[in-house]
Design a protein around this motif. Structure first.
Motif, PDB file in Angstrom:
ATOM      1  N   ASN A 122       0.815  -1.229   0.000  1.00 55.29           N
ATOM      2  CA  ASN A 122       0.000   0.000   0.000  1.00 55.29           C
ATOM      3  C   ASN A 122       0.845   1.275   0.000  1.00 55.29           C
ATOM      4  O   ASN A 122       0.575   2.206   0.764  1.00 55.29           O
ATOM      5  CB  ASN A 122      -0.968   0.013   1.184  1.00 55.29           C
ATOM      6  CG  ASN A 122      -1.962  -1.126   1.127  1.00 55.29           C
ATOM      7  OD1 ASN A 122      -2.673  -1.290   0.147  1.00 55.29           O
ATOM      8  ND2 ASN A 122      -2.003  -1.935   2.178  1.00 55.29           N
ATOM      9  N   GLN A 123       1.856   1.319  -0.857  1.00 56.13           N
ATOM     10  CA  GLN A 123       2.654   2.540  -0.980  1.00 56.13           C
ATOM     11  C   GLN A 123       1.706   3.695  -1.323  1.00 56.13           C
ATOM     12  O   GLN A 123       0.927   3.617  -2.275  1.00 56.13           O
ATOM     13  CB  GLN A 123       3.707   2.361  -2.089  1.00 56.13           C
ATOM     14  CG  GLN A 123       4.917   3.255  -1.972  1.00 56.13           C
ATOM     15  CD  GLN A 123       4.631   4.729  -2.319  1.00 56.13           C
ATOM     16  OE1 GLN A 123       3.725   5.017  -3.092  1.00 56.13           O
ATOM     17  NE2 GLN A 123       5.404   5.635  -1.762  1.00 56.13           N
ATOM     18  N   PRO A 124       1.730   4.787  -0.543  1.00 58.96           N
ATOM     19  CA  PRO A 124       0.667   5.802  -0.655  1.00 58.96           C
ATOM     20  C   PRO A 124       0.576   6.507  -2.000  1.00 58.96           C
ATOM     21  O   PRO A 124      -0.526   6.847  -2.444  1.00 58.96           O
ATOM     22  CB  PRO A 124       0.986   6.781   0.470  1.00 58.96           C
ATOM     23  CG  PRO A 124       2.380   6.484   0.893  1.00 58.96           C
ATOM     24  CD  PRO A 124       2.629   5.056   0.592  1.00 58.96           C
ATOM     25  N   SER A 172      -2.747   6.174  -4.207  1.00 56.71           N
ATOM     26  CA  SER A 172      -3.567   7.317  -4.620  1.00 56.71           C
ATOM     27  C   SER A 172      -3.884   7.258  -6.109  1.00 56.71           C
ATOM     28  O   SER A 172      -4.982   7.641  -6.540  1.00 56.71           O
ATOM     29  CB  SER A 172      -2.877   8.634  -4.265  1.00 56.71           C
ATOM     30  OG  SER A 172      -1.666   8.790  -4.969  1.00 56.71           O
ATOM     31  N   ALA A 214      -3.959   5.795   2.169  1.00 57.48           N
ATOM     32  CA  ALA A 214      -2.872   6.558   1.545  1.00 57.48           C
ATOM     33  C   ALA A 214      -2.573   7.839   2.318  1.00 57.48           C
ATOM     34  O   ALA A 214      -1.414   8.153   2.602  1.00 57.48           O
ATOM     35  CB  ALA A 214      -3.216   6.882   0.090  1.00 57.48           C
ATOM     36  N   ASN A 239      -3.330   8.473   5.427  1.00 55.27           N
ATOM     37  CA  ASN A 239      -2.863   8.148   6.768  1.00 55.27           C
ATOM     38  C   ASN A 239      -1.367   7.859   6.785  1.00 55.27           C
ATOM     39  O   ASN A 239      -0.676   8.176   7.749  1.00 55.27           O
ATOM     40  CB  ASN A 239      -3.632   6.939   7.321  1.00 55.27           C
ATOM     41  CG  ASN A 239      -5.021   7.298   7.791  1.00 55.27           C
ATOM     42  OD1 ASN A 239      -5.287   8.439   8.160  1.00 55.27           O
ATOM     43  ND2 ASN A 239      -5.944   6.339   7.777  1.00 55.27           N
ATOM     44  N   LYS A 240      -0.871   7.252   5.703  1.00 60.22           N
ATOM     45  CA  LYS A 240       0.559   6.965   5.597  1.00 60.22           C
ATOM     46  C   LYS A 240       1.356   8.184   5.164  1.00 60.22           C
ATOM     47  O   LYS A 240       2.514   8.350   5.550  1.00 60.22           O
ATOM     48  CB  LYS A 240       0.799   5.824   4.592  1.00 60.22           C
ATOM     49  CG  LYS A 240       0.563   4.439   5.151  1.00 60.22           C
ATOM     50  CD  LYS A 240       1.088   3.392   4.167  1.00 60.22           C
ATOM     51  CE  LYS A 240       1.035   2.001   4.768  1.00 60.22           C
ATOM     52  NZ  LYS A 240       1.605   0.979   3.862  1.00 60.22           N
ATOM     53  N   ASP A 241       0.757   9.020   4.333  1.00 60.79           N
ATOM     54  CA  ASP A 241       1.450  10.185   3.781  1.00 60.79           C
ATOM     55  C   ASP A 241       0.431  11.296   3.576  1.00 60.79           C
ATOM     56  O   ASP A 241      -0.282  11.329   2.573  1.00 60.79           O
ATOM     57  CB  ASP A 241       2.122   9.817   2.446  1.00 60.79           C
ATOM     58  CG  ASP A 241       2.829  10.988   1.797  1.00 60.79           C
ATOM     59  OD1 ASP A 241       2.907  12.066   2.431  1.00 60.79           O
ATOM     60  OD2 ASP A 241       3.312  10.839   0.664  1.00 60.79           O
ATOM     61  N   ASN A 242       0.366  12.211   4.542  1.00 59.35           N
ATOM     62  CA  ASN A 242      -0.639  13.275   4.452  1.00 59.35           C
ATOM     63  C   ASN A 242      -0.144  14.498   3.700  1.00 59.35           C
ATOM     64  O   ASN A 242      -0.763  15.551   3.737  1.00 59.35           O
ATOM     65  CB  ASN A 242      -1.126  13.673   5.845  1.00 59.35           C
ATOM     66  CG  ASN A 242      -0.018  14.241   6.714  1.00 59.35           C
ATOM     67  OD1 ASN A 242       1.095  14.481   6.243  1.00 59.35           O
ATOM     68  ND2 ASN A 242      -0.313  14.450   7.986  1.00 59.35           N
ATOM     69  N   ASN A 258       0.240  14.599   0.410  1.00 57.26           N
ATOM     70  CA  ASN A 258      -0.105  14.391  -0.996  1.00 57.26           C
ATOM     71  C   ASN A 258      -1.446  15.050  -1.310  1.00 57.26           C
ATOM     72  O   ASN A 258      -2.514  14.478  -1.034  1.00 57.26           O
ATOM     73  CB  ASN A 258      -0.174  12.888  -1.290  1.00 57.26           C
ATOM     74  CG  ASN A 258      -0.398  12.593  -2.765  1.00 57.26           C
ATOM     75  OD1 ASN A 258      -0.653  13.496  -3.560  1.00 57.26           O
ATOM     76  ND2 ASN A 258      -0.299  11.339  -3.134  1.00 57.26           N
ATOM     77  N   ALA A 281      -4.022  12.930  -3.376  1.00 55.70           N
ATOM     78  CA  ALA A 281      -4.775  11.896  -2.660  1.00 55.70           C
ATOM     79  C   ALA A 281      -5.931  12.511  -1.882  1.00 55.70           C
ATOM     80  O   ALA A 281      -7.045  11.967  -1.857  1.00 55.70           O
ATOM     81  CB  ALA A 281      -3.846  11.121  -1.726  1.00 55.70           C
TER      82      ALA A 281
END
Length: 466
Positions: free
Chosen positions: A352-354, A358, A383, A385-388, A390, A393
């Motif tokens: 699930n790489q963000p 996305s 996505a 949650n892991k990298d906000n 972006n 996304a």
């Protein structure tokens, strides 16, 4: 700056003083701009590139004793051969530097140098050099103005001009000391990480050749923010050649990954004709096919782009980044349903790489099939949650909420996206609409309130600058 000072000077005191006052404002503004992050630059985000940078910098971060969780490498879309730090522990690389480097080892040499700036606190200590320089400038302005007021116009202007020159010289000397300190620290980190300094030397030689082509004098570094590249090569070679890692061979897997990313980057950023000249059809290597796939896609030849992507997947069927490429081409050529299989598999292979997730979420939405909305919401929430960081996304998540009739949370997601894109007026508007539709004091309501406060503060600060 020098041309202005060397030009004819008016004897009229008010006009002369006005010019010098304007010069002082420009001088102070220069310092202000130099210490600010380049927020307006176009940042390139790519899952494969970021994974490579993380692995390249990791041993150097360990050697520097910084916390790897807080060190970030950011890629900026700019042809300049440059890298810098601007506060915090974030290293900015220009795409032009990656295109210029021949090996991963050369880029690691630059990374080590930039880490030297971070550990030396140079972005923070920048104010020391600026304060010293502006102190000289202000003093010369005061003394010069006093002389002009007393009727000694030429003497006053001379004092001011000398003060400006001394201030700039002081600042440039301060900057060169910082650069030498970063060189020394970078050499130490390379050695402790067991990475050869040959790449560092080779890259400085590239810079030296660049200086020759630009006609930059090579006698001394006075009047420059950095020492001359030739000086740096001489000093660093003595250090590197004594290091046990000097003759160590580079990691072949890391080098292969770098060549892929370099080709991919050129295909994405350069004019397609340039890419196709550098990587002609006769070159059947993985990097060449990668570059051509992006060049053909950019030129709106999806069949040719898919041909190259298919060949890449035939060589490496489970490569998540080749699957991502195939899915991207299909999605952006109007075939989102066909893109789902490739993108879903890419997301699975990367846990699930963000950034990839996305894109997958976007493809699910683009099918316009309501059956995929729940999956798109799940994928996009994971996505962000892991990298906000972006905005894409967040925007796509807002689309999902809107299509499901949850307008308040659609506005909250839009506010998140607007804040990241520095659209503060839009963030204020969307966050306030979200607050009106979400139960007060819930986590989402509190987040909307936070965005509103942040956006208002940034909006007001930017208004004051204008």
């Amino acid at each position: 700056m020098r041309h202005f000072l060397a030009g004819p000077l008016s004897r009229a005191a008010p006009r002369s003083a006005g010019r010098l006052a304007c010069f002082l404002v420009a001088f102070l503004t220069l310092f202000s701009l130099m210490v600010q992050p380049v927020a307006a630059q176009s940042i390139l985000r790519d899952a494969e590139t970021e994974a490579l940078f993380t692995d390249m910098v990791a041993p150097l971060v360990a050697a520097s004793e910084l916390d790897s969780k807080h060190v970030d490498v950011v890629l900026i879309n700019d042809d300049q051969i440059n890298a810098f730090v601007a506060g915090g522990q974030r290293i900015y690389f220009y795409s032009g530097l990656i295109n210029t480097a021949d090996t991963a080892n050369e880029v690691q040499g630059v990374m080590a140098h930039e880490l030297g700036h971070i550990t030396g606190g140079h972005a923070i200590r920048f104010d020391e050099g600026a304060k010293t320089a502006t102190g000289i400038t202000l003093l010369s302005l005061i003394l010069g103005a006093a002389a002009i007021a007393a009727g000694a116009g030429d003497a006053g202007m001379g004092i001011m001009a000398a003060g400006q020159q001394a201030a700039m010289g002081k600042f440039l000397a301060f900057s060169r000391v910082q650069e030498r300190s970063a060189d020394s620290a970078g050499a130490r980190y390379l050695g402790e990480a067991g990475i050869s300094g040959k790449g560092s030397i080779n890259f400085f030689k590239k810079l030296q050749n660049y200086e020759f082509r630009l006609g930059i004098p090579q006698e001394d570094s006075y009047g420059r923010t950095h020492p001359l590249s030739g000086e740096r090569v001489t000093l660093l070679r003595d250090v590197y050649e004594k290091d046990p890692a000097w003759d160590k061979q580079p990691d072949p897997k890391l080098e292969a990954r770098f060549q892929r990313v370099k080709a991919k980057l050129l295909g994405f950023t350069a004019d397609p004709a340039v890419t196709l000249r550098k990587y002609p059809e006769t070159d059947q290597s993985i990097p060449a096919r990668y570059a051509r796939a992006y060049a053909w896609h950019k030129s709106a030849y999806p069949d040719r782009a898919l041909y190259e992507a298919d060949k890449l997947l035939k060589a490496e069927p489970n490569d998540p980044y080749f699957l991502e490429l195939q899915g991207q081409i299909l999605l952006e050529s109007g075939k989102p349903d066909e893109a789902l299989k490739s993108l879903r598999r890419a997301v699975q292979l990367t846990n699930n790489q963000p950034l990839i997730a996305s894109l997958f979420g976007h493809a699910l939405i683009a099918t316009e099939d309501p059956q995929y909305l729940d999956e798109a919401e799940q994928v996009l929430k994971a996505a962000v949650n892991k990298d906000n960081r972006n905005p894409f996304a967040w925007y796509q998540l807002g689309v999902v909420y809107s299509q499901k009739g949850d307008n308040a949370r659609a506005q909250l997601a839009t506010a998140e996206s607007s804040l990241l894109e520095q659209n503060y007026a839009g963030a204020i508007r969307s966050s306030q609409i979200a607050m009106a539709g979400i139960k007060e004091n819930t986590p989402d309501w509190i987040r909307a309130q936070d965005i509103s406060f942040i956006a208002k503060a940034e909006f007001e600060r930017n208004s004051r600058r204008r």
